[in-house]
Design a protein around this motif. Sequence first.
Motif, PDB file in Angstrom:
ATOM      1  N   PRO A 232      -3.495   8.422   9.951  1.00 35.74           N
ATOM      2  CA  PRO A 232      -2.553   9.146  10.831  1.00 35.74           C
ATOM      3  C   PRO A 232      -1.235   8.406  11.066  1.00 35.74           C
ATOM      4  CG  PRO A 232      -4.747   8.924  11.848  1.00 35.74           C
ATOM      5  CD  PRO A 232      -4.672   7.959  10.713  1.00 35.74           C
ATOM      6  N   ALA A 233      -0.962   7.345  10.326  1.00 33.60           N
ATOM      7  CA  ALA A 233       0.230   6.528  10.575  1.00 33.60           C
ATOM      8  C   ALA A 233       1.529   7.322  10.645  1.00 33.60           C
ATOM      9  CB  ALA A 233       0.336   5.428   9.516  1.00 33.60           C
ATOM     10  N   PRO A 234       1.755   8.364   9.800  1.00 32.21           N
ATOM     11  CA  PRO A 234       3.025   9.090   9.895  1.00 32.21           C
ATOM     12  C   PRO A 234       3.304   9.694  11.267  1.00 32.21           C
ATOM     13  CG  PRO A 234       1.916   9.624   7.845  1.00 32.21           C
ATOM     14  CD  PRO A 234       0.955   8.826   8.650  1.00 32.21           C
ATOM     15  N   ALA A 235       2.261   9.940  12.070  1.00 33.26           N
ATOM     16  CA  ALA A 235       2.477  10.513  13.397  1.00 33.26           C
ATOM     17  C   ALA A 235       3.304   9.591  14.281  1.00 33.26           C
ATOM     18  CB  ALA A 235       1.139  10.804  14.067  1.00 33.26           C
ATOM     19  N   TYR A 236       3.232   8.289  14.020  1.00 34.78           N
ATOM     20  CA  TYR A 236       3.914   7.333  14.898  1.00 34.78           C
ATOM     21  C   TYR A 236       5.385   7.164  14.550  1.00 34.78           C
ATOM     22  CZ  TYR A 236      -0.913   6.580  16.077  1.00 34.78           C
ATOM     23  OH  TYR A 236      -2.214   6.793  16.456  1.00 34.78           O
ATOM     24  N   VAL A 237       5.831   7.755  13.464  1.00 39.19           N
ATOM     25  CA  VAL A 237       7.272   7.746  13.168  1.00 39.19           C
ATOM     26  C   VAL A 237       8.029   8.537  14.231  1.00 39.19           C
ATOM     27  CG1 VAL A 237       9.035   8.483  11.533  1.00 39.19           C
ATOM     28  CG2 VAL A 237       6.974   7.315  10.703  1.00 39.19           C
ATOM     29  N   PRO A 238       7.710   9.828  14.433  1.00 39.41           N
ATOM     30  CA  PRO A 238       8.398  10.548  15.509  1.00 39.41           C
ATOM     31  C   PRO A 238       7.961  10.102  16.896  1.00 39.41           C
ATOM     32  CG  PRO A 238       6.737  11.949  14.502  1.00 39.41           C
ATOM     33  CD  PRO A 238       6.813  10.718  13.663  1.00 39.41           C
ATOM     34  N   ALA A 239       6.691   9.725  17.057  1.00 39.75           N
ATOM     35  CA  ALA A 239       6.201   9.356  18.387  1.00 39.75           C
ATOM     36  C   ALA A 239       6.896   8.101  18.903  1.00 39.75           C
ATOM     37  CB  ALA A 239       4.691   9.145  18.342  1.00 39.75           C
ATOM     38  N   ALA A 240       7.133   7.126  18.035  1.00 40.94           N
ATOM     39  CA  ALA A 240       7.804   5.902  18.475  1.00 40.94           C
ATOM     40  C   ALA A 240       9.242   6.184  18.880  1.00 40.94           C
ATOM     41  CB  ALA A 240       7.759   4.852  17.369  1.00 40.94           C
ATOM     42  N   ALA A 241       9.919   7.075  18.151  1.00 37.66           N
ATOM     43  CA  ALA A 241      11.291   7.434  18.518  1.00 37.66           C
ATOM     44  C   ALA A 241      11.317   8.170  19.851  1.00 37.66           C
ATOM     45  CB  ALA A 241      11.918   8.285  17.420  1.00 37.66           C
ATOM     46  N   LEU A 242      10.359   9.061  20.071  1.00 37.77           N
ATOM     47  CA  LEU A 242      10.281   9.759  21.349  1.00 37.77           C
ATOM     48  C   LEU A 242      10.006   8.791  22.486  1.00 37.77           C
ATOM     49  CD1 LEU A 242       8.231  12.946  20.357  1.00 37.77           C
ATOM     50  CD2 LEU A 242      10.621  12.875  21.100  1.00 37.77           C
ATOM     51  N   LEU A 243       9.151   7.816  22.250  1.00 39.14           N
ATOM     52  CA  LEU A 243       8.860   6.821  23.280  1.00 39.14           C
ATOM     53  C   LEU A 243      10.105   6.009  23.610  1.00 39.14           C
ATOM     54  CD1 LEU A 243       6.900   5.337  25.121  1.00 39.14           C
ATOM     55  CD2 LEU A 243       6.220   3.921  23.171  1.00 39.14           C
ATOM     56  N   GLY A 244      10.851   5.621  22.594  1.00 39.13           N
ATOM     57  CA  GLY A 244      12.055   4.845  22.834  1.00 39.13           C
ATOM     58  C   GLY A 244      13.095   5.609  23.619  1.00 39.13           C
ATOM     59  N   ALA A 245      13.181   6.925  23.384  1.00 33.73           N
ATOM     60  CA  ALA A 245      14.218   7.739  24.021  1.00 33.73           C
ATOM     61  C   ALA A 245      13.790   8.308  25.360  1.00 33.73           C
ATOM     62  CB  ALA A 245      14.620   8.879  23.084  1.00 33.73           C
ATOM     63  N   ALA A 246      12.546   8.094  25.781  1.00 33.32           N
ATOM     64  CA  ALA A 246      12.057   8.686  27.019  1.00 33.32           C
ATOM     65  C   ALA A 246      12.729   8.044  28.229  1.00 33.32           C
ATOM     66  CB  ALA A 246      10.541   8.530  27.109  1.00 33.32           C
TER      67      ALA A 246
ATOM     68  N   THR B 124       0.845  -1.185   0.000  1.00 36.05           N
ATOM     69  CA  THR B 124       0.000   0.000   0.000  1.00 36.05           C
ATOM     70  C   THR B 124       0.884   1.239   0.000  1.00 36.05           C
ATOM     71  OG1 THR B 124      -0.115   0.270   2.409  1.00 36.05           O
ATOM     72  CG2 THR B 124      -1.669  -1.287   1.397  1.00 36.05           C
ATOM     73  N   PRO B 125       0.336   2.415  -0.299  1.00 41.43           N
ATOM     74  CA  PRO B 125       1.158   3.640  -0.299  1.00 41.43           C
ATOM     75  C   PRO B 125       1.782   3.968   1.047  1.00 41.43           C
ATOM     76  CG  PRO B 125      -0.872   3.998  -1.522  1.00 41.43           C
ATOM     77  CD  PRO B 125      -1.012   2.662  -0.858  1.00 41.43           C
ATOM     78  N   ASP B 126       1.281   3.369   2.132  1.00 40.25           N
ATOM     79  CA  ASP B 126       1.855   3.649   3.445  1.00 40.25           C
ATOM     80  C   ASP B 126       3.303   3.174   3.544  1.00 40.25           C
ATOM     81  OD1 ASP B 126      -0.379   4.910   4.500  1.00 40.25           O
ATOM     82  OD2 ASP B 126      -1.273   3.029   5.161  1.00 40.25           O
ATOM     83  N   ALA B 127       3.664   2.115   2.845  1.00 43.84           N
ATOM     84  CA  ALA B 127       5.034   1.592   2.944  1.00 43.84           C
ATOM     85  C   ALA B 127       6.069   2.592   2.430  1.00 43.84           C
ATOM     86  CB  ALA B 127       5.143   0.256   2.212  1.00 43.84           C
ATOM     87  N   PRO B 128       5.965   3.085   1.192  1.00 42.44           N
ATOM     88  CA  PRO B 128       6.934   4.108   0.768  1.00 42.44           C
ATOM     89  C   PRO B 128       6.790   5.416   1.529  1.00 42.44           C
ATOM     90  CG  PRO B 128       5.252   3.796  -0.920  1.00 42.44           C
ATOM     91  CD  PRO B 128       5.073   2.696   0.082  1.00 42.44           C
ATOM     92  N   LEU B 129       5.567   5.769   1.934  1.00 35.98           N
ATOM     93  CA  LEU B 129       5.378   6.999   2.700  1.00 35.98           C
ATOM     94  C   LEU B 129       6.132   6.952   4.019  1.00 35.98           C
ATOM     95  CD1 LEU B 129       3.947   9.707   3.413  1.00 35.98           C
ATOM     96  CD2 LEU B 129       2.115   8.299   4.404  1.00 35.98           C
ATOM     97  N   LEU B 130       5.930   5.883   4.792  1.00 33.77           N
ATOM     98  CA  LEU B 130       6.534   5.809   6.120  1.00 33.77           C
ATOM     99  C   LEU B 130       8.049   5.691   6.038  1.00 33.77           C
ATOM    100  CD1 LEU B 130       3.937   3.530   7.937  1.00 33.77           C
ATOM    101  CD2 LEU B 130       4.154   6.014   8.027  1.00 33.77           C
ATOM    102  N   ALA B 131       8.557   4.969   5.035  1.00 33.16           N
ATOM    103  CA  ALA B 131      10.009   4.869   4.877  1.00 33.16           C
ATOM    104  C   ALA B 131      10.613   6.238   4.582  1.00 33.16           C
ATOM    105  CB  ALA B 131      10.344   3.877   3.766  1.00 33.16           C
ATOM    106  N   SER B 132      10.025   6.957   3.635  1.00 29.99           N
ATOM    107  CA  SER B 132      10.533   8.288   3.283  1.00 29.99           C
ATOM    108  C   SER B 132      10.344   9.269   4.435  1.00 29.99           C
ATOM    109  CB  SER B 132       9.815   8.806   2.035  1.00 29.99           C
ATOM    110  OG  SER B 132       9.927   7.902   0.957  1.00 29.99           O
ATOM    111  N   PHE B 133       9.212   9.176   5.114  1.00 25.54           N
ATOM    112  CA  PHE B 133       8.915  10.045   6.246  1.00 25.54           C
ATOM    113  C   PHE B 133       9.953   9.848   7.348  1.00 25.54           C
ATOM    114  CE2 PHE B 133       6.342  12.117   9.457  1.00 25.54           C
ATOM    115  CZ  PHE B 133       5.478  12.934   8.742  1.00 25.54           C
ATOM    116  N   ALA B 134      10.301   8.588   7.611  1.00 25.26           N
ATOM    117  CA  ALA B 134      11.279   8.292   8.664  1.00 25.26           C
ATOM    118  C   ALA B 134      12.662   8.822   8.294  1.00 25.26           C
ATOM    119  CB  ALA B 134      11.332   6.787   8.913  1.00 25.26           C
TER     120      ALA B 134
END
Length: 547
Positions: free
Chosen positions: A353-367, A156-166
């Motif tokens: 809203p999937a792109p929101a979890y790219v930065p959110a997951a990194a913030l969660l990991g670094a908290a 689906t388009p989410d795969a290239p979107l999330l990779a590029s977004f990250a």
Amino acid sequence: MRRQASKPRPWPSRPTDHGLVTDTAGAEAAVPDRANDARQWRLALIVVAAAGIARLVMASVVPLFPDETYYWEWSRRPAASYYDHPPGIAAAIAFGTALLGHTRLGVRLGANVLGLVGSLAMVALARRLGGGRAALVTALVLACMPLAAAGLVLATPDAPLLASFAIATWAVTRALEREPGTLAEIGWWCAAGVALGAALLSKYTAVLLPVGVALGLALDPRLRKRLLTPGPWIGFGLGVAAFAPVIMWNAELGWPSFAFQLEHGFGPDRSGTGLVGRGIGAINRELELLGGQLGLVSPILFALMSVVVLRALRYGRRGVGDPRRTILASIALVVVAVFAVSALRRSVEPNWPAPAYVPAAALLGAAAWSAARGRWLRWGLGLGALLVGVIYVHALSLALPVDARRDPLGDAHGWDSLAEVTEEARRDLRERGCPEVWVASNRYQEASALAFHVPGQPTVFSFNVRARGNQYDLWPRFEDLASPGDCLVYVNIDDGWARSIATDLAERFASAEEVGAAHRTLRSHVTADYRLWAFVDWAGVMRASDP
């Protein structure tokens, strides 16, 4: 008695007066020693690789969904853009089918490779924020989050979107680690711009990335001066330049894709009449959006990500903490806020809203968590892993007692049997002397699925009568490719509207007959009913009112 001052919560790194991030002071609290950091980084890479292998196995086993076969149809007809989305997913599918052929795994290979690339970029981003531990936690979050573990299986388009977004988000953080206006900083902004261009070529929601970055730069007093430096603007310009072919494609055809997406996301509210009816509809859609996020992310991980995003925004406004986190939190906030507003008017798909979890997951990991909050993180990972396990087991064995017509997997099953019945009708018409036998349906789902599963993967038309606009409206139609005397097999869901279309088509052929009924099944239970018609000897004309 003198009161002891409370210690501030540790951050993995601290900002300088210029908003420039250095790996000193607070980083020592998050990274006790280099050896342990390297070990945790290696474990993070192992987790990412294991999750990628698991997704690839699932990709080879689970049948294709109609949306995937629809995007596969795009890959067979390369273009600068398409009705629903830019060409990113079509290019990814073309990459996979070039290596593995037009097969199930061939269709999904490119998306799975991009899922792996995006995961690596996200754990690399987390490592910049908090060292190896942050990378490991983020890798575990991705592995235990249904949105990534299941969503990145599909083409689906989410795969290239999330990779590029990250990748773009990671490059932005690297730019913030450089002194404003230096060549190094501009270089990283350029890298972020190129990745933004790739994201825009994948899905239009990528436009929210620069909006989030701009908000973060304006929100944090240490970062505002960067808005006056050339780096961010050069990067944004590169992203727009990469997106130019999509703009020109839309302009040439009268902006069909832009119009469709704006209507799709922000069209008028049709939930009810009157203020009360619209209000109830808006509340229901907001609750559906929240429920979708809880299901795709898991409730505990969603709550924890919300906490770290809000905390980073609060610290950023006060000009304390790590300014990179302000940017990441702002990106997540913008994405979620836009779709929350959209839900006031139209239903929002859970994955939007999937792109929101790219930065959110990194913030969660670094908290940095207290012992009590650390337990919540472990429980969140456990619950997420349980949900992913249930999804995988059901996808492989269909073990859950879900009604076949309501099971989401039902959309992927049964197309082989429908294609077999369709091919039998084609063979019968060939034996009766038809020079060419075409296949058509009325929706892109059936048309694309039949195109993939019917032997020889022939051209299949979609009439789109009273159906939403799609790419088939822009491709050559039956009357554009067929010749007088050709025959047609028409396959559609068995309802009154299908019969009306068949009756109308019969007037354009010398003879017409109903072939019979067909079904798609899941666990021997019917998921959808279909009916087939055979039309012989096309007259060579179509009236303006025809499909």
